[in-house]
Design a protein around this motif. Structure first.
Motif, short mmCIF file in Angstrom:
data_model
loop_
_atom_site.label_atom_id
_atom_site.label_comp_id
_atom_site.label_asym_id
_atom_site.label_seq_id
_atom_site.Cartn_x
_atom_site.Cartn_y
_atom_site.Cartn_z
N LEU A 33 -38.49 -27.35 -14.03
CA LEU A 33 -37.24 -27.58 -14.76
C LEU A 33 -36.48 -28.81 -14.31
O LEU A 33 -35.37 -29.06 -14.80
CB LEU A 33 -36.32 -26.34 -14.69
CG LEU A 33 -36.88 -25.05 -15.27
CD1 LEU A 33 -35.89 -23.91 -15.10
CD2 LEU A 33 -37.23 -25.23 -16.75
N SER A 72 -43.22 -28.87 -18.12
CA SER A 72 -42.74 -28.93 -19.50
C SER A 72 -42.68 -30.39 -19.94
O SER A 72 -42.56 -31.29 -19.11
CB SER A 72 -41.34 -28.31 -19.62
OG SER A 72 -41.31 -26.99 -19.14
N SER A 107 -45.64 -26.09 -24.78
CA SER A 107 -45.25 -27.35 -24.14
C SER A 107 -44.08 -27.16 -23.19
O SER A 107 -43.53 -28.13 -22.69
CB SER A 107 -44.89 -28.40 -25.20
OG SER A 107 -43.82 -27.96 -26.01
N VAL A 108 -43.71 -25.90 -22.94
CA VAL A 108 -42.68 -25.61 -21.95
C VAL A 108 -43.22 -24.55 -20.99
O VAL A 108 -43.93 -23.62 -21.39
CB VAL A 108 -41.35 -25.13 -22.59
CG1 VAL A 108 -40.79 -26.19 -23.52
CG2 VAL A 108 -41.52 -23.82 -23.33
N THR A 392 -34.85 -21.91 -21.64
CA THR A 392 -35.91 -22.64 -20.94
C THR A 392 -37.31 -22.27 -21.40
O THR A 392 -38.25 -23.05 -21.22
CB THR A 392 -35.84 -22.39 -19.42
OG1 THR A 392 -36.17 -21.02 -19.15
CG2 THR A 392 -34.46 -22.71 -18.86
N ASP A 394 -38.96 -20.15 -19.85
CA ASP A 394 -39.62 -19.91 -18.55
C ASP A 394 -39.23 -18.52 -18.07
O ASP A 394 -38.09 -18.29 -17.66
CB ASP A 394 -39.18 -20.98 -17.57
CG ASP A 394 -39.87 -20.88 -16.21
OD1 ASP A 394 -40.59 -19.90 -15.98
OD2 ASP A 394 -39.68 -21.80 -15.39
N GLY A 651 -37.16 -20.95 -25.37
CA GLY A 651 -37.55 -22.34 -25.27
C GLY A 651 -37.36 -23.14 -26.54
O GLY A 651 -37.95 -24.21 -26.69
N VAL A 674 -34.73 -28.11 -24.05
CA VAL A 674 -35.94 -28.27 -23.25
C VAL A 674 -37.03 -29.00 -24.04
O VAL A 674 -37.89 -29.66 -23.46
CB VAL A 674 -36.42 -26.90 -22.74
CG1 VAL A 674 -36.94 -26.04 -23.88
CG2 VAL A 674 -37.46 -27.04 -21.64
N ARG A 675 -36.99 -28.92 -25.37
CA ARG A 675 -38.00 -29.58 -26.21
C ARG A 675 -37.56 -30.96 -26.70
O ARG A 675 -38.31 -31.64 -27.39
CB ARG A 675 -38.33 -28.71 -27.42
CG ARG A 675 -39.07 -27.45 -27.04
CD ARG A 675 -39.39 -26.59 -28.25
NE ARG A 675 -39.91 -25.30 -27.82
CZ ARG A 675 -41.20 -25.03 -27.69
NH1 ARG A 675 -42.11 -25.93 -27.96
NH2 ARG A 675 -41.57 -23.83 -27.28
#
Length: 744
Positions: A33, A72, A107-108, A392, A394, A651, A674-675
């Protein structure tokens, strides 16, 4: 701004595979992160990375302590990933993991799956992807990270604190005093470069947050608004002096988060005065070193046709940066103690202001083991964990802390009627140990402060709107229901399907018990408790915000909520605003956000603060401070509710765009995720709604046209193409750039 470093020559050792790339390389790499896992600071100032250290002053640096770091990255706009390839190499160029071409849209938060990483070692990772047409990208620029000496199964990495030097915005002389204004309040330290021809001069240095009417710093501003005065004897010649901040007994006590030695003590101040100085210090002679967590000032933006709303946004956004000075979310300067409620609102606002997730996660995990006394605060730990996962993608934190999070649900307090209570003698030592609370017991709070405390007289109502505390409390049980639903989703995400079903069923039982116990079918509103007819703003706004209202209840609840006005604290306003927008009352929502009344965010600006305050005004909390992030609710409400952007899937793989503009003529927003950045702008013109939208790569948006522009036979065009509209005004778009026009 974040520090920016050139990739060192060592990276040239990495083998970069060549291919005919028809896609741009991924960007925005995150390792556990962190966008800058190579960050190092010396005494708070970023320095170029150096591995290994060559001696000299000790450096503070990022260390990755997870056995399996998560990676990520951002996919270019208008792209959807079909596969990726990650390569991780040691500093000597040896490959330790090559995922190969892995068919996946993920992708995360992709977990490392190579050979075990060594402690105290430096590694580099890079990634490329294939799109839905199997077109291959270039590799992203390699990112460097260093492992901790002791690697564990799970550990949250975070940045060291930074210092940024600033000069005053203005400086002027009045009589025998130089007055400097740094423009905004900040937690920091002061350096002065002054000259004395004799070495016998003494300068009086004053630092503070508030001014008197004559423009001088207020020496007794009241509450916990800060002021310090120092005597500074000068040496002969020109010298640079550092003013030594006097620590405060309360915010350096046993529960407080202390400033690290490499930073030193700080004071929130905006203004500086020098009395008795014969020369002209100039702007360059006064340097304020502000302390903050790394923050990208350009990550988020908002501007609209309402100047008051714009000022409120800037106040709240800046508050997200200014209040990171301790390296963990704290309640403000008076105590510097983390509290769950402060951290929950801070978390949502920080996500809206920066593409930064580690401070929110660290603060949440700190609070899991340093619980505070309000019942609702304990339940909020579950909601912080849920939003961590939602923003996230995650799940590792929730998985690792699953047992602690389950304890935070307070299941042992549930009675036979399906509701929880702290007044039924069900609290015991085992329960308190399980939630890591070290006091005698927890109790309900509803809102803060209550009447008759903290300088409020018995006749002053506090911030609970007269809430009547009974054996069974509507507000705490709304939190219970909300936490159960969130925990059910996290249980499913961690592979605990049976737990998820049980928690979901329990939540439904609570909903039935809640409506049976608290809903008044005649007035069609919610009562405060099981044995009272009193109905407060709080009982109704929490029920509505947390999904306990039926569709048929919305008109009566919205009317009641309007009738109570802003009868809650700056903390309570978070849930009032959520409730207002959930009721579809967007005009009222805008009126509250842009209000100039005494109980408004604009009043904080009018009072002279540049960081959000702990209360609407000093008279509502006489011991308040001027640097409290829980007062920054619009930082998340503007993007989440007014502009309408919220993640629907963890995410941001799918998110909602549901603008609720009310009477706002136009507005534009850049929201970091995040993206990647979500960019949107709308304007209302006559009977037509114009929406420009940029959806990050590898994601999709569920777009809603405001109700005022939909209905039977409304027209919809997307990028100039007539599109068949849905009856409710909602449709789905994939990653890309869109110009949307809708109207009747």
């Amino acid at each position: 701004m974040y520090p920016k470093y050139a990739i060192p020559a060592l990276c040239l050792m990495l083998t970069v595979f060549t291919a005919v790339a028809q896609q741009k390389a991924p960007s925005g790499l995150l390792c556990d992160l962190l966008a800058f896992p190579e960050l190092q600071v010396e005494n708070g100032y970023p320095v170029p990375p150096e591995f290994p250290h060559r001696g000299g002053a000790p450096l503070q640096e990022v260390r990755i302590g997870n056995r399996q770091p998560a990676f990520s990255w951002i996919i270019p706009v208008a792209s959807q990933q079909s596969a990726y390839q990650i390569i991780v190499r040691s500093s000597d160029g040896k490959e330790v993991w090559n995922s190969g071409k892995t068919a996946s849209r993920r992708s995360v938060a992709v977990d490392y799956a190579g050979t075990p990483l060594a402690g105290d070692a430096v590694y580099y990772w890079q990634v490329k992807f294939w799109d839905e047409k199997d077109q291959e990208s270039d590799y992203a620029t390699p990112q460097r990270f260093r492992m901790a000496k002791n690697i564990t199964a799970y550990n949250t990495a975070r940045y060291p604190l930074q210092k940024t030097d600033q000069q005053p915005v203005t400086i002027r002389q009045s009589d025998n005093t130089w007055r400097a204004d740094f423009g905004k309040d900040a937690f920091g330290q002061l350096r002065l470069t002054l000259t004395s021809s004799t070495g016998k001069d003494t300068v009086i240095v004053r630092m503070g947050e508030a001014l008197r009417p004559d423009g001088s710093i207020h020496p007794r501003p009241g509450g916990t608004i800060r002021f310090q005065e120092h005597r500074l004897p000068l040496l002969a010649g020109t010298h640079t002096y550092r003013v030594r901040i006097r620590p405060d007994a309360r915010n350096t006590g046993g529960q407080a988060v202390l400033m690290p030695d490499y930073i030193g003590e700080v004071l929130p101040f905006r203004y500086v005065e020098l009395s008795g100085y014969e020369g002209n210090p100039g702007k360059e002679g006064l340097v304020r070193s502000i302390v903050h967590y790394p923050f990208n000032d350009e990550a988020a933006s908002f501007v609209s046709s309402d100047s008051t709303l714009n000022a409120v946004w800037e106040l709240c956004k800046y508050s997200m940066k200014a209040t990171t000075f301790a390296g963990v979310y704290v309640d403000g300067d008076r105590e510097r103690i983390p509290y769950e409620a402060d951290a929950y609102i801070n978390q949502l606002g920080h996500y809206a202001a920066d593409r930064e997730f580690s401070l929110a996660r660290y603060s949440h995990e700190y609070l899991l083991h340093h619980a505070t006394w309000p019942t609702e605060w304990i339940l909020q730990s579950v909601l912080m964990a849920w939003h961590d996962y939602l923003y996230t993608g995650d799940i590792r934190s929730a998985r690792y802390h699953y047992t602690d999070l389950t304890a935070k649900l307070l299941l042992p307090l549930e009675d036979a009627n399906g509701l929880i209570s702290t007044r039924t003698r069900k609290q015991d030592a085992a329960l308190l140990r399980s939630i890591h609370f070290k006091g005698d017991g927890i109790r309900d709070i509803v809102d803060w402060p209550h009447t008759g405390i903290l300088g409020l007289g018995k006749a002053e109502g506090g911030e609970t709107d007269g809430f009547v505390f009974e054996r069974y409390n509507a507000v705490v049980n709304a939190w219970y229901f909300h936490a159960l639903r969130a925990m059910s989703k996290m249980a499913e995400a961690t592979g605990k399907s049976e737990d998820a079903k049980a928690l979901s069923a329990r939540a439904e039982n609570v909903r039935k018990a809640y409506r049976k116990t608290f809903f008044d079918p005649k007035r069609k509103i919610f009562r405060d408790g099981d044995s009272t007819q009193h109905a407060s703003l709080h009982a109704n706004m929490f029920a509505l915000a947390f999904g306990l209202a039926d569709e048929a209840d919305l008109p009566s609840l919205a009317a009641f909520i309007r009738s109570r006005g802003m009868a809650c604290s700056v903390y309570g306003s978070q849930f009032l605003m959520d409730a207002v927008y959930d009721a579809g009352d967007e005009a009222y929502g805008l009126s509250l956000l842009a209000s100039r009344s005494e109980r408004s965010w604009y009043n904080m600006i009018r009072a002279g603060s540049t960081i959000t305050m702990e209360a609407w005004d000093n008279k509502y909390k006489p011991n308040q401070d001027w640097n409290h992030a829980w007062g920054a609710v619009p930082a998340n409400i503007i993007p989440r509710r007014l502009m309408g952007i919220e993640p629907l899937e963890p995410g941001f793989s799918v998110f909602r765009v549901k603008p609720m503009p009310g009477g706002l003529q136009h507005a534009s927003l850049q929201l970091p995720t995040v993206r990647g950045n979500i960019k949107m702008a709308f304007r209302q013109e006559g009977g037509t709604f114009f929406l420009d939208l940029e959806i990050p790569g590898n994601s999709a948006a569920e777009v809603h046209i405001p109700k005022a522009f939909t209905g039977k036979n409304y027209k919809l065009r997307v990028n100039g193409v007539a599109t068949k509209p849905s009856r409710n005004g909602a449709f789905t778009l994939r990653s890309g750039q869109y110009a949307i026009v809708a109207g009747k």
